[in-house]
Motif scaffolding. Structure first.
Motif, short mmCIF file in Angstrom:
data_model
loop_
_atom_site.label_atom_id
_atom_site.label_comp_id
_atom_site.label_asym_id
_atom_site.label_seq_id
_atom_site.Cartn_x
_atom_site.Cartn_y
_atom_site.Cartn_z
N LEU A 1 0.84 -1.19 0.00
CA LEU A 1 0.00 0.00 0.00
C LEU A 1 0.88 1.24 0.00
N GLY A 2 0.32 2.35 -0.46
CA GLY A 2 1.07 3.60 -0.45
C GLY A 2 2.17 3.59 -1.47
N SER A 3 3.29 4.19 -1.10
CA SER A 3 4.43 4.26 -2.01
C SER A 3 5.02 2.86 -2.20
N ILE A 4 5.19 2.46 -3.46
CA ILE A 4 5.66 1.10 -3.77
C ILE A 4 7.07 1.18 -4.32
N ALA A 5 7.99 0.46 -3.68
CA ALA A 5 9.39 0.44 -4.11
C ALA A 5 9.93 -0.98 -3.94
N TRP A 6 11.07 -1.24 -4.57
CA TRP A 6 11.73 -2.53 -4.39
C TRP A 6 12.12 -2.71 -2.93
N PRO A 7 11.94 -3.89 -2.36
CA PRO A 7 12.35 -4.09 -0.96
C PRO A 7 13.85 -4.19 -0.77
N GLY A 8 14.62 -4.37 -1.86
CA GLY A 8 16.07 -4.50 -1.70
C GLY A 8 16.41 -5.76 -0.92
N GLY A 9 17.16 -5.59 0.16
CA GLY A 9 17.50 -6.75 0.99
C GLY A 9 16.59 -6.91 2.18
N GLY A 10 15.59 -6.04 2.33
CA GLY A 10 14.70 -6.11 3.48
C GLY A 10 13.47 -6.95 3.19
N SER A 11 12.64 -7.12 4.21
CA SER A 11 11.37 -7.86 4.11
C SER A 11 11.58 -9.28 3.60
N LEU A 12 12.63 -9.95 4.09
CA LEU A 12 12.90 -11.33 3.68
C LEU A 12 11.85 -12.25 4.30
N GLN A 13 11.17 -13.01 3.46
CA GLN A 13 10.10 -13.88 3.92
C GLN A 13 10.17 -15.22 3.21
N THR A 14 9.58 -16.23 3.84
CA THR A 14 9.37 -17.52 3.20
C THR A 14 7.87 -17.74 3.08
N GLN A 15 7.41 -18.01 1.88
CA GLN A 15 5.98 -18.18 1.63
C GLN A 15 5.74 -19.42 0.79
N THR A 16 4.51 -19.94 0.88
CA THR A 16 4.09 -21.09 0.08
C THR A 16 2.77 -20.75 -0.61
N SER A 17 2.29 -21.69 -1.40
CA SER A 17 1.01 -21.51 -2.07
C SER A 17 -0.15 -21.46 -1.09
N ALA A 18 0.04 -21.99 0.11
CA ALA A 18 -1.04 -21.98 1.09
C ALA A 18 -1.51 -20.56 1.38
N ASP A 19 -0.59 -19.61 1.40
CA ASP A 19 -0.96 -18.21 1.64
C ASP A 19 -1.06 -17.43 0.33
N LEU A 20 -0.03 -17.50 -0.50
CA LEU A 20 0.01 -16.67 -1.70
C LEU A 20 -0.96 -17.15 -2.76
N GLY A 21 -1.27 -18.44 -2.77
CA GLY A 21 -2.14 -18.98 -3.81
C GLY A 21 -3.60 -19.03 -3.44
N GLN A 22 -3.90 -19.09 -2.15
CA GLN A 22 -5.29 -19.22 -1.72
C GLN A 22 -5.91 -17.89 -1.33
N ASN A 23 -5.11 -16.86 -1.25
CA ASN A 23 -5.60 -15.53 -0.89
C ASN A 23 -5.16 -14.54 -1.97
N PRO A 24 -5.94 -13.49 -2.21
CA PRO A 24 -5.50 -12.48 -3.18
C PRO A 24 -4.13 -11.93 -2.80
N SER A 25 -3.17 -12.04 -3.72
CA SER A 25 -1.79 -11.68 -3.40
C SER A 25 -1.15 -11.03 -4.62
N ASN A 26 -0.84 -9.75 -4.50
CA ASN A 26 -0.05 -9.05 -5.50
C ASN A 26 1.33 -8.82 -4.90
N VAL A 27 2.36 -9.35 -5.54
CA VAL A 27 3.65 -9.54 -4.87
C VAL A 27 4.79 -8.92 -5.66
N ILE A 28 5.69 -8.25 -4.95
CA ILE A 28 6.98 -7.82 -5.50
C ILE A 28 8.05 -8.76 -4.97
N LEU A 29 8.85 -9.33 -5.86
CA LEU A 29 9.96 -10.23 -5.50
C LEU A 29 11.25 -9.59 -5.95
N ASP A 30 12.18 -9.41 -5.01
CA ASP A 30 13.42 -8.69 -5.31
C ASP A 30 14.62 -9.54 -4.91
#
Length: 683
Positions: free
Chosen positions: A332-361
């Motif tokens: 939300l708001g200003s959208i920029a590349w996360p660079g080296g921050g916001s490191l997460q591990t995700q699976t289809s259980a969250d990203l695939g079953q819920n509306p998800s618009n994602v930036i991957l850096d």
């Protein structure tokens, strides 16, 4: 006499020893034969019999049958056949089998380790070990580029296998390259008498190949290949003219050719000995997710079924996986590349079953991928990638910068050795919507007055057609009063879809839109950008031309009834994103470009869209200089790509085909058995 007795004794003992050794070797060989018989019997039991009992010839059904016999993942059966199995000569064998599935591949593979012990009546034994891999036999994808329809891409195109990264072929056959192949299912348009590039292999066309301006059937006279008819390898990089082989006469296609016309489909193979003359070309464009109701959209039910089966481990195409990356989900708001921050591990259980618009850096920390990750929305990506897997976006996928493999470990980055593809990561980027690569946002790139800074500014983004028709004095609309290449391609594809519907009113057209809920199509037959005011909407009285290249063959006028039917039946795909609008994407693209040096745009992996791939690398933007280096493959129903190169005959888009990458063809993933070489592991 004493010496003679000693010598005779030694000779006798040596003879007895040699005879004993020979007898021992013979017994060992006989025991080995028994052990080999055990391995062959195991093939019949663990492969043929299990597969025959399975509900389908798929890996999932095969695994279910193994589970029923007690051979679950991680389990061991000490004696596959129960009691030792006797052979006619008095020998016997016992086969031990262990199962440990390989989850490092995508999809998973079933791995069975067999140890067969052959035993003679006197107790002599021999143990052999062999590994069986049961995995999905993907469609034999030999194509660096596979498409229904293509325009512009054959402008300074260079298609070759990854072998080219080892160096040029020489007189030594070990240096010869594998062929690269381009497959066209419906239509390919090249510009007359203009540089059309080189395919180091064959162009396989079931549809038409024609020249744009004249409409002449056949490729540009400046299209080249490096493969001589009859060859199966590339021996030289010296370009030659293609030699058309028309498969409507089967005898023309009995040996490998460098240009095929009228390539047969699977229903017309009897004249070719019931096999494709030079490898399979799909009968229709392969969709990454089944369209069960044939509405040309990924409905909720179709999407959820694919995600759920993947998570449950029953999906024949996509094994469940995970992704670790610097990412932003539904920003939300200003959208920029996360660079080296916001490191997460995700699976289809969250990203695939819920509306998800994602930036991957992956620009700082490489994206780590294993298996398949479904993402229920749009995806924006750049950076380095490790692992072996698939990112499947339900909507659009935007590559907004370089995307390359990394072969380092943990926190250490390392470039990869592309001369040895077997050690490279594998990335499959799949979109249920469209894939966009590069700066599709900027107004047309042939405007001399645009500086590099202008081309990275949102002030010069391409407006929708309706906006420019209503606001012709707007800076972006007035500077060049014609749409840019991607928007021009959209209108050309829409015109083709209208023609198909008008030829067959049972056809369900697919239309593309650009920043607005209005479908525009190109006027007349020209494939070049036209003034904004000339473009047509789907309305009563609109003229639709039937064309051969830019040459008009006939025309018809839409009626009100046709318009109602067309709009009611049509599927629509928006190229721009509501979350990552063109201003956001331009800023992300500018950030990537400002951080890089001067070289070709780089993309590693398979780009696979159920609909269109749009790509552009402007010649007038000096950091790219009209060049794109794709190391993988490109698969799309519609292909609208322009990479003109730096000038002259130099290549623009270079595709190095990585034949390890496979489009996922639902319903076509039959199980296959791969047997390793057996080894002796004991007496």
């Amino acid at each position: 006499m004493f010496i003679v007795i000693i010598l005779v004794s030694i000779a006798t003992l040596t003879s007895l020893s040699n005879r004993r050794n020979a007898q021992d070797a013979l017994r060992t060989s006989q025991a080995q034969f028994a052990a080999e018989a055990g391995l062959e019997r195991a093939v019949a039991r663990l492969w043929h019999q299990v597969l025959a009992s399975a509900a389908s010839p798929s890996v999932t059904a095969y695994a279910i049958e193994l589970n029923r016999m007690g051979l679950t993942n991680g389990a061991t059966i000490a004696s596959l056949f129960g009691e030792p199995q006797s052979l006619g000569d008095g020998s016997s064998f016992v086969v031990r089998v262990s199962r440990q599935d390989d989850t490092s591949t995508d999809p998973d593979a079933i791995v069975l380790t067999l140890t067969s012990t052959g035993t003679l009546a006197d107790g002599t034994t021999r143990r052999l070990r062999q590994v069986f891999r049961v995995e999905r036999a993907f469609f034999p994808f030999d194509y660096a580029l596979l498409t229904n329809n293509a325009e512009c891409i054959f402008c300074h195109l260079d298609v070759k296998s990854m072998d080219a990264l080892r160096g040029p072929p020489t007189s030594d056959p070990s240096t010869w390259w594998r062929r690269a192949k381009v497959g066209v299912l419906e239509s390919l348009i090249m510009r007359d008498d203009e540089e059309a590039g080189v395919v180091h292999g064959s162009l396989v066309a079931r549809g038409t190949v024609s020249q744009q301006y004249s409409g002449t059937i056949g490729p540009s006279n400046r299209y080249r290949t490096t493969m001589n008819p009859g060859d199966t390898r590339i021996r030289s990089t010296d370009p030659i003219s293609a030699t058309p082989a028309d498969c409507s006469i089967p005898s023309n296609c009995t040996t490998p050719q460098n240009l095929y016309y009228n390539y047969p489909d699977s229903n017309n193979l009897s004249a070719f000995g019931n096999r494709f003359p030079d490898g399979e070309l799909p009968d229709s464009f392969p969709l990454p997710i089944p369209d069960t109701n044939n509405n040309r959209l990924i409905d909720d039910a179709e999407w959820n079924a694919e995600v759920s089966s993947s998570l449950a481990g029953t999906n024949e195409s996509y094994s469940a996986g995970s992704i670790t990356a610097a990412m932003r989900i539904n920003p939300l708001g200003s959208i920029a590349w996360p660079g080296g921050g916001s490191l997460q591990t995700q699976t289809s259980a969250d990203l695939g079953q819920n509306p998800s618009n994602v930036i991957l850096d992956g620009s700082v920390v490489p994206i780590s991928l294993r298996g398949t990750v479904f993402i229920n929305g749009d995806v924006v990506i750049r950076g380095r990638v490790r692992g072996n897997g698939t990112i499947l976006a339900r909507n659009n996928l935007y590559v907004m910068g370089d995307l390359t493999y990394d072969c380092g470990t943990e926190g250490t980055l390392a470039a990869c050795d592309y001369s040895n593809p077997s050690r490279l990561p594998q990335l499959h980027l799949i979109a249920g919507g469209n894939i966009v690569v590069g700066d599709y946002m900027t107004i047309q790139s042939d405007i001399e007055s645009l500086t590099p800074e202008d081309m990275l500014s949102t002030n010069y983004n391409q407006p929708p057609i309706s906006f420019c028709r209503a606001n012709p004095s707007n800076t972006a609309c007035a500077l060049r009063p014609r749409p840019n290449l991607p928007l021009t391609e959209i209108t050309n594809f829409n015109r083709r879809e209208l023609r198909r519907y008008l030829s067959d009113n049972t056809y369900r057209p697919r239309f593309y839109t650009f920043g607005e809920d209005v479908v525009y199509f190109s006027p007349g037959c020209s494939h070049q950008p036209q003034p904004y005011q000339d473009y047509s909407t789907i309305a009563a009285g609109a003229k639709v031309s039937f064309c051969q290249g830019d040459r008009e063959l006939s025309a018809t006028t839409l009626t009100a009834n046709q318009v109602g039917s067309i709009l009611a039946r049509a599927a629509r795909y928006e190229v721009t994103s509501s979350t990552f609008n063109n201003a956001v994407l331009k800023n992300l693209w500018a950030s990537s470009m400002n951080a890089r040096g001067t070289d070709a745009l780089r993309t590693d992996g398979l780009l696979y869209s159920a609909n269109a791939i749009f790509g552009i690398a402007q010649r007038k933007y000096p950091k790219l200089n009209g060049r794109w280096d794709l190391r993988g493959a490109l698969v799309a129903a519609d292909t609208g790509i322009l990479v003109p190169g730096p000038g002259g005959s130099a290549p623009g888009l270079t595709i190095y085909h990585d034949n390890r990458l496979r489009p996922r063809l639902p319903g076509g993933q039959q199980a296959q058995l791969r047997r390793g070489i057996w080894e002796v592991v004991g007496q």
